[in-house]
Write an enzyme that holds these catalytic residues in place. Structure first.
Site, PDB file in Angstrom:
ATOM      1  CG  HIS A  91      -0.131   0.199   2.200  1.00  0.00           C
ATOM      2  ND1 HIS A  91      -0.099  -1.312   3.624  1.00  0.00           N
ATOM      3  CD2 HIS A  91       0.092   1.017   3.254  1.00  0.00           C
ATOM      4  CE1 HIS A  91       0.726  -0.636   4.429  1.00  0.00           C
ATOM      5  NE2 HIS A  91      -0.062   1.047   4.749  1.00  0.00           N
ATOM      6  CB  CYS A 177     -32.176  -3.079  -6.256  1.00  0.00           C
ATOM      7  SG  CYS A 177     -32.653  -0.733  -5.546  1.00  0.00           S
TER       8      CYS A 177
END
Ligand SMILES: CC(C)(CO)[C@@H](O)C(=O)NCCC(=O)N/C=C\S
Length: 211
Positions: A91, A177
């Site tokens: 990272h 959805c």
């Protein structure tokens, strides 16, 4: 040899190249990731590294990006059993490498982590270590009901005012959805155009120009 030890920022920098770090989180909008990568690669002097949260892997196939010769880094790439002090830390190396960071999409969960400084995976650890001077664009993508939750506005205000991130979108359109409303990630083409304009990227010439 761990995957992380393969990525050393100083060894990856190429002259006059824009290093784009695309971060994916657990929104359905991560289905657009291969399209964002493909379009970015139609520009000159662009390098891309992708960081995917575990939840984002539900929505796209890493091979659809790796097939474009772009790395998709996951949490497991960060630490390995033979880690020893002095080994590169993924990272940190990715944070050093990035000229611009796109969190596209930014889920409600990742937004919450960023706003609270949580760094419990590769993506949030990278952001937690990122210099405020690295242009970072957040593209929220979630159901309208999540977007309208009071904590969303609080988190967005926090990451804009305290960290200085630029928030782009969301837009209103059909959602995963079936709902229609505010919460959709901005169109993937517009995400690429934003980077192209900010870094004055030029399209790779040649071909039939139909791209
Ligand atoms: C999924 C996509 C990219 C299709 O165009 C768009 O709807 C979008 O960004 N939606 C936001 C995420 C979402 O829908 N969440 C899930 C529950 S509603």
């Amino acid at each position: 040899m761990s995957a992380a030890s393969k990525f050393i920022a100083s060894e990856r920098r190429r002259p006059n190249t824009t290093n784009v770090l695309l971060m994916l989180s657990g929104s359905v909008a991560s289905i657009k990731a291969p399209l964002i990568v493909k379009e970015l690669l139609t520009y000159n002097n662009v390098a891309i590294e992708v960081v995917a949260t575990k939840a984002s892997l539900t929505f796209f196939r890493p091979e659809d990006i790796r097939a474009q010769s772009v790395n998709v880094w996951v949490d497991e790439d960060e630490w390995n059993p033979d880690y020893k002090i002095g080994d590169p830390i993924l990272h940190i190396e990715l944070r050093r490498w990035a000229d611009v960071v796109l969190v596209a999409p930014c889920s409600a969960n990742t937004l919450s982590k960023i706003a609270n400084g949580t760094c419990d995976n590769l993506a949030t650890s990278l952001l937690r270590a990122l210099a405020p001077t690295t242009p970072t664009y957040i593209f929220p993508a979630m159901n309208t009901l999540m977007y309208e939750h009071p904590l969303t506005a609080h988190h967005l205000r926090t990451i804009h005012e305290i960290i200085g991130y630029t928030i782009v979108g969301p837009i209103s359109k059909g959602l995963a959805c079936g709902d229609v409303g505010l919460g959709a990630m901005v169109e993937w083409r517009d995400i690429v155009l934003l980077v192209a304009e900010k870094f004055q990227l030029t399209k790779i010439s040649g071909g039939n120009g139909a791209s």
